[in-house]
Design a protein around this motif. Structure first.
Motif, PDB file in Angstrom:
ATOM      1  N   MET A   1      47.448  44.141  28.474  1.00 47.83           N
ATOM      2  CA  MET A   1      47.611  43.136  29.515  1.00 47.83           C
ATOM      3  C   MET A   1      46.419  43.265  30.474  1.00 47.83           C
ATOM      4  N   ARG A   2      45.990  42.129  30.982  1.00 51.40           N
ATOM      5  CA  ARG A   2      44.854  42.095  31.893  1.00 51.40           C
ATOM      6  C   ARG A   2      45.351  42.112  33.345  1.00 51.40           C
ATOM      7  N   TRP A   3      44.449  42.527  34.251  1.00 48.22           N
ATOM      8  CA  TRP A   3      44.804  42.785  35.646  1.00 48.22           C
ATOM      9  C   TRP A   3      45.467  41.598  36.348  1.00 48.22           C
ATOM     10  N   PHE A   4      44.863  40.431  36.271  1.00 43.94           N
ATOM     11  CA  PHE A   4      45.392  39.272  36.989  1.00 43.94           C
ATOM     12  C   PHE A   4      46.783  38.906  36.463  1.00 43.94           C
ATOM     13  N   GLU A   5      46.962  38.973  35.152  1.00 43.89           N
ATOM     14  CA  GLU A   5      48.271  38.685  34.550  1.00 43.89           C
ATOM     15  C   GLU A   5      49.314  39.695  35.030  1.00 43.89           C
ATOM     16  N   PHE A   6      48.938  40.972  35.038  1.00 38.41           N
ATOM     17  CA  PHE A   6      49.831  42.019  35.518  1.00 38.41           C
ATOM     18  C   PHE A   6      50.261  41.747  36.960  1.00 38.41           C
ATOM     19  N   CYS A   7      49.298  41.422  37.821  1.00 40.76           N
ATOM     20  CA  CYS A   7      49.596  41.173  39.230  1.00 40.76           C
ATOM     21  C   CYS A   7      50.520  39.983  39.407  1.00 40.76           C
ATOM     22  N   ARG A   8      50.301  38.944  38.634  1.00 43.77           N
ATOM     23  CA  ARG A   8      51.186  37.780  38.711  1.00 43.77           C
ATOM     24  C   ARG A   8      52.620  38.165  38.377  1.00 43.77           C
ATOM     25  N   LYS A   9      52.804  38.905  37.308  1.00 44.54           N
ATOM     26  CA  LYS A   9      54.152  39.313  36.903  1.00 44.54           C
ATOM     27  C   LYS A   9      54.777  40.240  37.942  1.00 44.54           C
ATOM     28  N   TYR A  10      53.993  41.148  38.465  1.00 44.14           N
ATOM     29  CA  TYR A  10      54.479  42.070  39.485  1.00 44.14           C
ATOM     30  C   TYR A  10      54.950  41.301  40.723  1.00 44.14           C
ATOM     31  N   ILE A  11      54.141  40.376  41.187  1.00 45.23           N
ATOM     32  CA  ILE A  11      54.475  39.590  42.384  1.00 45.23           C
ATOM     33  C   ILE A  11      55.713  38.732  42.149  1.00 45.23           C
ATOM     34  N   VAL A  12      55.815  38.105  40.985  1.00 34.19           N
ATOM     35  CA  VAL A  12      57.003  37.296  40.682  1.00 34.19           C
ATOM     36  C   VAL A  12      58.261  38.142  40.798  1.00 34.19           C
ATOM     37  N   GLY A  13      58.197  39.378  40.334  1.00 34.02           N
ATOM     38  CA  GLY A  13      59.356  40.257  40.377  1.00 34.02           C
ATOM     39  C   GLY A  13      59.744  40.707  41.779  1.00 34.02           C
ATOM     40  N   VAL A  33      42.077  45.562  45.242  1.00 31.46           N
ATOM     41  CA  VAL A  33      41.899  46.252  43.959  1.00 31.46           C
ATOM     42  C   VAL A  33      41.266  45.315  42.931  1.00 31.46           C
ATOM     43  N   ALA A  34      41.580  44.036  43.022  1.00 29.09           N
ATOM     44  CA  ALA A  34      41.016  43.064  42.074  1.00 29.09           C
ATOM     45  C   ALA A  34      39.493  43.080  42.079  1.00 29.09           C
ATOM     46  N   LEU A  35      38.897  43.413  43.215  1.00 30.88           N
ATOM     47  CA  LEU A  35      37.431  43.463  43.281  1.00 30.88           C
ATOM     48  C   LEU A  35      36.873  44.545  42.372  1.00 30.88           C
ATOM     49  N   ALA A  36      37.653  45.583  42.110  1.00 29.42           N
ATOM     50  CA  ALA A  36      37.228  46.632  41.178  1.00 29.42           C
ATOM     51  C   ALA A  36      37.649  46.314  39.753  1.00 29.42           C
ATOM     52  N   MET A  37      38.587  45.391  39.603  1.00 27.43           N
ATOM     53  CA  MET A  37      39.140  45.091  38.285  1.00 27.43           C
ATOM     54  C   MET A  37      38.562  43.822  37.676  1.00 27.43           C
ATOM     55  N   VAL A  38      37.322  43.530  38.019  1.00 31.30           N
ATOM     56  CA  VAL A  38      36.605  42.410  37.404  1.00 31.30           C
ATOM     57  C   VAL A  38      35.300  42.934  36.818  1.00 31.30           C
ATOM     58  N   TRP A  77      36.390  31.788  37.479  1.00 32.34           N
ATOM     59  CA  TRP A  77      35.642  32.993  37.132  1.00 32.34           C
ATOM     60  C   TRP A  77      36.588  34.193  37.056  1.00 32.34           C
ATOM     61  N   LEU A  78      37.451  34.323  38.049  1.00 36.92           N
ATOM     62  CA  LEU A  78      38.389  35.444  38.118  1.00 36.92           C
ATOM     63  C   LEU A  78      39.283  35.493  36.888  1.00 36.92           C
ATOM     64  N   THR A  79      39.792  34.365  36.466  1.00 36.88           N
ATOM     65  CA  THR A  79      40.745  34.338  35.358  1.00 36.88           C
ATOM     66  C   THR A  79      40.086  34.594  34.005  1.00 36.88           C
ATOM     67  N   THR A  80      38.778  34.647  33.965  1.00 35.51           N
ATOM     68  CA  THR A  80      38.087  34.951  32.707  1.00 35.51           C
ATOM     69  C   THR A  80      37.338  36.275  32.771  1.00 35.51           C
ATOM     70  N   SER A  81      37.288  36.897  33.944  1.00 42.05           N
ATOM     71  CA  SER A  81      36.471  38.103  34.111  1.00 42.05           C
ATOM     72  C   SER A  81      37.265  39.332  34.537  1.00 42.05           C
ATOM     73  N   HIS A  82      38.588  39.246  34.530  1.00 46.64           N
ATOM     74  CA  HIS A  82      39.377  40.400  34.961  1.00 46.64           C
ATOM     75  C   HIS A  82      39.543  41.392  33.810  1.00 46.64           C
ATOM     76  N   ARG A  83      39.631  42.655  34.177  1.00 47.99           N
ATOM     77  CA  ARG A  83      39.680  43.753  33.208  1.00 47.99           C
ATOM     78  C   ARG A  83      41.103  43.993  32.691  1.00 47.99           C
ATOM     79  N   PRO A  84      41.195  44.664  31.563  1.00 50.32           N
ATOM     80  CA  PRO A  84      42.511  45.132  31.115  1.00 50.32           C
ATOM     81  C   PRO A  84      43.031  46.200  32.079  1.00 50.32           C
ATOM     82  N   VAL A  85      44.335  46.256  32.276  1.00 46.40           N
ATOM     83  CA  VAL A  85      44.944  47.259  33.150  1.00 46.40           C
ATOM     84  C   VAL A  85      44.572  48.665  32.676  1.00 46.40           C
ATOM     85  N   LEU A  86      44.417  48.854  31.385  1.00 46.53           N
ATOM     86  CA  LEU A  86      44.065  50.168  30.845  1.00 46.53           C
ATOM     87  C   LEU A  86      42.731  50.688  31.378  1.00 46.53           C
TER      88      LEU A  86
END
Length: 114
Positions: A1-13, A33-38, A77-86
């Motif tokens: 899973m990628r960072w932005f997707e993870f954050c979206r799911k976390y926030i929804v919860g 943290v997203a600034l480091a995860m791109v 740009w953000l939605t195509t350049s975010h890193r995997p959570v790993l």
């Protein structure tokens, strides 16, 4: 899973049961943290634009909506350049995360309780 997707799911919860200030704090912390995860490189938007686009993008009410015109380029740009959570297991990435949480965008050290 990628960072932005993870954050979206976390926030929804957490969104429905969180107070307004808590929502704001969660969004701001994750945006820092997203600034480091791109992936850094050519054509990267300004950090302030990335943070604003990120904060807009994780609000559940904005899901499926087009971003505002002033955030569109940074959001795309953000939605195509975010890193995997790993990637958080990478020492270089986690050091950048620590920096992003410890310093403001203007390079001044954040308050001690941050």
């Amino acid at each position: 899973m990628r960072w932005f997707e993870f954050c979206r799911k976390y926030i929804v919860g957490r969104w429905r049961t969180s107070a307004g200030k808590s929502r704001e704090s969660m969004a701001d912390g994750l945006a820092a943290v997203a600034l480091a995860m791109v992936q850094r490189g050519e054509g990267i938007p300004q950090d302030t634009d990335i943070r604003l686009a990120f904060r807009w993008g994780i609000v559940p009410a904005n899901a499926g909506e087009e971003p505002p015109a002033e955030l569109r380029a940074a959001y795309e740009w953000l939605t195509t350049s975010h890193r995997p959570v790993l990637d958080l297991a990478d020492a270089v990435v986690i050091e950048d995360v620590q920096y992003r949480l410890s310093y403001r965008l203007d390079g001044i050290r954040a308050a001690g309780e941050t």
